[in-house]
Design a protein around this motif. Structure first.
Motif, PDB file in Angstrom:
ATOM      1  N   UNK A  26      38.440  40.282  41.422  1.00 47.76           N
ATOM      2  CA  UNK A  26      39.811  40.021  41.015  1.00 47.76           C
ATOM      3  C   UNK A  26      40.776  40.201  42.165  1.00 47.76           C
ATOM      4  N   UNK A  27      42.017  39.792  42.001  1.00 49.82           N
ATOM      5  CA  UNK A  27      42.999  39.870  43.077  1.00 49.82           C
ATOM      6  C   UNK A  27      43.369  41.318  43.405  1.00 49.82           C
ATOM      7  N   UNK A  28      43.959  41.540  44.551  1.00 49.23           N
ATOM      8  CA  UNK A  28      44.391  42.893  44.911  1.00 49.23           C
ATOM      9  C   UNK A  28      45.386  43.449  43.894  1.00 49.23           C
ATOM     10  N   UNK A  64      38.476  37.552  45.106  1.00 46.87           N
ATOM     11  CA  UNK A  64      37.853  36.235  44.965  1.00 46.87           C
ATOM     12  C   UNK A  64      37.804  35.451  46.269  1.00 46.87           C
ATOM     13  N   UNK A  65      38.697  35.767  47.211  1.00 44.45           N
ATOM     14  CA  UNK A  65      38.699  35.123  48.524  1.00 44.45           C
ATOM     15  C   UNK A  65      39.325  36.107  49.511  1.00 44.45           C
ATOM     16  N   UNK A  66      39.390  35.721  50.778  1.00 44.44           N
ATOM     17  CA  UNK A  66      39.902  36.655  51.780  1.00 44.44           C
ATOM     18  C   UNK A  66      41.354  37.049  51.525  1.00 44.44           C
ATOM     19  N   UNK A  67      42.184  36.088  51.134  1.00 44.34           N
ATOM     20  CA  UNK A  67      43.583  36.423  50.864  1.00 44.34           C
ATOM     21  C   UNK A  67      43.735  37.081  49.498  1.00 44.34           C
ATOM     22  N   UNK A  68      42.755  36.873  48.609  1.00 43.73           N
ATOM     23  CA  UNK A  68      42.742  37.577  47.340  1.00 43.73           C
ATOM     24  C   UNK A  68      43.445  36.907  46.195  1.00 43.73           C
ATOM     25  N   UNK A  69      44.003  35.730  46.401  1.00 42.43           N
ATOM     26  CA  UNK A  69      44.810  35.113  45.341  1.00 42.43           C
ATOM     27  C   UNK A  69      44.292  33.733  44.959  1.00 42.43           C
ATOM     28  N   UNK A  70      43.002  33.539  44.953  1.00 48.32           N
ATOM     29  CA  UNK A  70      42.424  32.266  44.540  1.00 48.32           C
ATOM     30  C   UNK A  70      42.799  31.963  43.083  1.00 48.32           C
ATOM     31  N   UNK A  71      43.263  30.774  42.833  1.00 44.56           N
ATOM     32  CA  UNK A  71      43.631  30.389  41.480  1.00 44.56           C
ATOM     33  C   UNK A  71      45.096  30.575  41.160  1.00 44.56           C
ATOM     34  N   UNK A  72      45.829  31.308  41.998  1.00 44.71           N
ATOM     35  CA  UNK A  72      47.265  31.489  41.800  1.00 44.71           C
ATOM     36  C   UNK A  72      47.996  30.455  42.650  1.00 44.71           C
ATOM     37  N   UNK A  73      48.566  29.456  41.988  1.00 46.68           N
ATOM     38  CA  UNK A  73      49.192  28.350  42.716  1.00 46.68           C
ATOM     39  C   UNK A  73      50.336  28.810  43.604  1.00 46.68           C
ATOM     40  N   UNK A  74      51.000  29.883  43.204  1.00 52.25           N
ATOM     41  CA  UNK A  74      52.159  30.332  43.978  1.00 52.25           C
ATOM     42  C   UNK A  74      51.760  31.165  45.195  1.00 52.25           C
ATOM     43  N   UNK A  75      50.520  31.664  45.227  1.00 47.51           N
ATOM     44  CA  UNK A  75      50.106  32.538  46.318  1.00 47.51           C
ATOM     45  C   UNK A  75      48.875  32.048  47.065  1.00 47.51           C
ATOM     46  N   UNK A 128      23.683  43.587  37.127  1.00 45.81           N
ATOM     47  CA  UNK A 128      23.545  43.149  35.739  1.00 45.81           C
ATOM     48  C   UNK A 128      24.831  42.556  35.171  1.00 45.81           C
ATOM     49  N   UNK A 129      25.973  43.138  35.523  1.00 47.28           N
ATOM     50  CA  UNK A 129      27.245  42.776  34.892  1.00 47.28           C
ATOM     51  C   UNK A 129      28.218  42.250  35.937  1.00 47.28           C
ATOM     52  N   UNK A 130      28.699  41.031  35.734  1.00 54.35           N
ATOM     53  CA  UNK A 130      29.715  40.439  36.605  1.00 54.35           C
ATOM     54  C   UNK A 130      30.942  40.162  35.743  1.00 54.35           C
ATOM     55  N   UNK A 131      32.075  40.705  36.129  1.00 49.96           N
ATOM     56  CA  UNK A 131      33.268  40.535  35.311  1.00 49.96           C
ATOM     57  C   UNK A 131      34.457  40.206  36.208  1.00 49.96           C
ATOM     58  N   UNK A 132      35.274  39.248  35.750  1.00 48.71           N
ATOM     59  CA  UNK A 132      36.503  38.892  36.459  1.00 48.71           C
ATOM     60  C   UNK A 132      37.632  39.788  35.966  1.00 48.71           C
ATOM     61  N   UNK A 133      38.346  40.385  36.908  1.00 48.71           N
ATOM     62  CA  UNK A 133      39.457  41.280  36.587  1.00 48.71           C
ATOM     63  C   UNK A 133      40.748  40.560  36.958  1.00 48.71           C
ATOM     64  N   UNK A 134      41.470  40.104  35.953  1.00 49.10           N
ATOM     65  CA  UNK A 134      42.700  39.348  36.206  1.00 49.10           C
ATOM     66  C   UNK A 134      43.845  40.279  36.598  1.00 49.10           C
ATOM     67  N   UNK A 135      44.849  39.715  37.233  1.00 50.70           N
ATOM     68  CA  UNK A 135      46.026  40.494  37.589  1.00 50.70           C
ATOM     69  C   UNK A 135      46.733  40.981  36.312  1.00 50.70           C
ATOM     70  N   UNK A 136      47.251  42.185  36.354  1.00 50.71           N
ATOM     71  CA  UNK A 136      47.944  42.757  35.203  1.00 50.71           C
ATOM     72  C   UNK A 136      49.374  42.217  35.177  1.00 50.71           C
TER      73      UNK A 136
END
Length: 501
Positions: free
Chosen positions: A216-218, A345-356, A381-389
């Motif tokens: 997930x993002x920073x 998710x990527x080096x900058x950490x904001x993959x999927x966020x159009x504004x960042x 065993x467990x892979x989970x995506x942690x979205x920004x709060x």
């Protein structure tokens, strides 16, 4: 005359017997230490001489030879100071040699004669107990040695008080067993707002001992969630506490000689080298994966670790132990750990966020995620995506469910596993394929779904069995005897889609 004093050499968690032989002969003063000593052992002569002078004794002006037998076993560490000093005192007639023959001695000497703590006292005490001998050790580690069972422990603060005890002039009181406080650090789950999916994955990981990767993002709370895991894990059993404390003793990390009561939580920096992570170095010391034995190894910023370092974890994660090969010895340490990893998710950490998002997406994300090998990811065993709060989540009141509530469900699931396996394995995560076929066979609908998903997701045999392990844990949390379709479906939702399975 040759004086004999027993001590030990450490090879991993194995304490090998060593006999310190001291001979005083000839007329020209010279102190020689032989028997494959390292630099710390060779320097023992100077520390011993200064310690004896501090209590008013001097070495005789004759040739002194100290032999550490067997001569082909490497001798490392400062714990040979005390047995060498006692051997010299016996050879000089200051201590009865027959009395010394009843003990194993370990301890470092200060220049003023004080006994300083050394690594491995618990292992030495267990060795002494197994050979029906007593143990002489520093006073600060007496409580640690007392856990070895029916063994006489002489814990002395300094060399003079030890001499008086052995002569019967002033007896030392036997040490009492000591344990660390049963306090698990880290935040409570009630302090974490949002992230319900990640909390669910954390509960499943704790209930079955599964490895977990959070992406997930920073600032989304990945490190906070990992830090909350110790608060929901079951406490160590007496046997597990001894295992954990043996590794900590070997590393010299038992504070005040007190046995551990909570599961270890290790979080090495991503700049850690391979010897630091899996063990090794000049003395083949335990690494972070062994210091986290029966606890949690948290790797934050997972792709930032060197790829070779990460791949060195593949064998310990699969076998539960790590082997360090050296020319002089082959050392094995336990490494039954629960791996919790976090990554952006990527080096900058904001993959999927159009504004960042950066202008290099999606190549930026592909390159970054490729730094972690597929075979290592397949062992998680467990892979989970942690979205920004979101701000709305942060403005909500704290969640009502606390770590204590989740820990009660985890303990109930672990109790089911303990009764099921009867001590053969500790948790579902350790069950092998044959055992899984007996305890995690899904019903007809679940088996059909698992077969379809195995083909569609290209799961390997390892991935197939890991889905079964997670499904078995989900059924245990629900208090259900048979694994069903709903458990297989949720377990599959935590698998990572990747090219290598």
């Amino acid at each position: 005359m040759v004086a004999h004093v027993g001590t030990v050499a450490f090879l991993g968690l194995d304490a090998r017997p060593v006999e310190v032989q001291v001979q005083i002969a000839g007329q020209e003063f010279r102190l020689s230490i032989v028997g494959l000593p390292d630099k710390a052992v060779r320097e023992s002569g100077e520390r011993v001489r200064a310690a004896l002078e501090a209590i008013g004794l001097a070495l005789p002006p004759r040739r002194i030879t100290v032999n550490l037998s067997p001569a082909d076993l490497p001798k490392e560490g400062s714990h040979y100071d005390l047995p060498i000093a006692l051997g010299l005192l016996a050879a000089m007639g200051m201590i009865d040699a027959e009395t010394l023959a009843q003990y194993v001695a370990v301890g470092e000497l200060g220049l003023d004669g004080r006994l300083a703590p050394v690594p491995g006292v618990l292992l030495a005490a267990l060795h002494a107990s197994g050979t029906s001998l007593g143990l002489i050790c520093p006073a600060s580690q007496g409580g640690e040695a007392a856990w070895a069972g029916e063994v006489e422990v002489v814990a002395a603060p300094d060399l003079l008080s030890l001499i008086n005890h052995l002569k019967g002039v002033q007896l030392l009181s036997p040490p009492e067993r000591s344990m660390a406080d049963l306090v698990a650090g880290g935040p409570d789950l009630s302090e974490i707002k949002g992230q319900e999916t990640a909390k669910r994955a954390l509960e499943i990981a704790a209930a079955g001992g599964h490895n977990l990767l959070m992406s997930g993002p920073p600032g989304s709370g990945k490190s906070l969630l990992a830090a909350a895991l110790p608060g929901i894990l079951p406490p160590l059993t007496p046997q597990e506490a001894l295992e954990v404390s043996m590794v900590a003793s070997m590393a010299g990390e038992l504070e005040g000689g007190r046995l551990r009561r909570v599961r270890p939580f290790r979080s090495p920096h991503h700049s850690a080298s391979m010897p630091a992570l899996v063990g090794g170095g000049a003395r083949a010391r335990p690494g972070e994966v062994s210091l986290a034995h029966l606890g949690v190894l948290f790797l934050d910023e997972l792709p930032e670790f060197p790829r070779g370092v990460l791949d060195s974890l593949r064998q310990p994660l699969e076998t539960g132990q790590v082997s360090v090969a050296r020319a002089a010895a082959h050392v094995t340490y336990p490494a039954r750990v629960q791996l919790i990893a976090a990554m952006n998710p990527c080096r900058c950490g904001h993959l999927g966020d159009a504004s960042l998002a950066c202008s290099r997406a999606p190549k930026c994300a592909a390159d970054y995620q490729a730094r972690v090998s597929g075979p290592l990811l397949d062992r998680i065993d467990l892979h989970v995506d942690v979205a920004a709060v979101s701000a709305a989540d942060l403005s909500l009141p704290p969640p009502a469910e606390t770590s204590a509530m989740v820990a009660a469900r985890v303990a109930a699931a672990r109790a089911i596993q303990t009764a099921r396996y009867g001590g053969a394995v500790r948790s579902n995560a350790e069950a092998d394929g044959k055992l899984l076929d007996a305890v995690a066979l899904p019903d007809e609908a679940g088996a059909r779904l698992l077969t379809q998903a195995t083909q569609a997701m290209r799961l390997s045999a390892r991935g197939y069995h890991r889905v079964l392990r997670v499904a078995r844990t989900l059924a245990d949390l629900a208090g259900v005897e048979r694994v069903g379709r709903i458990h297989i479906a949720e377990a599959l939702s935590y698998r990572r889609l990747m090219g290598v399975n």
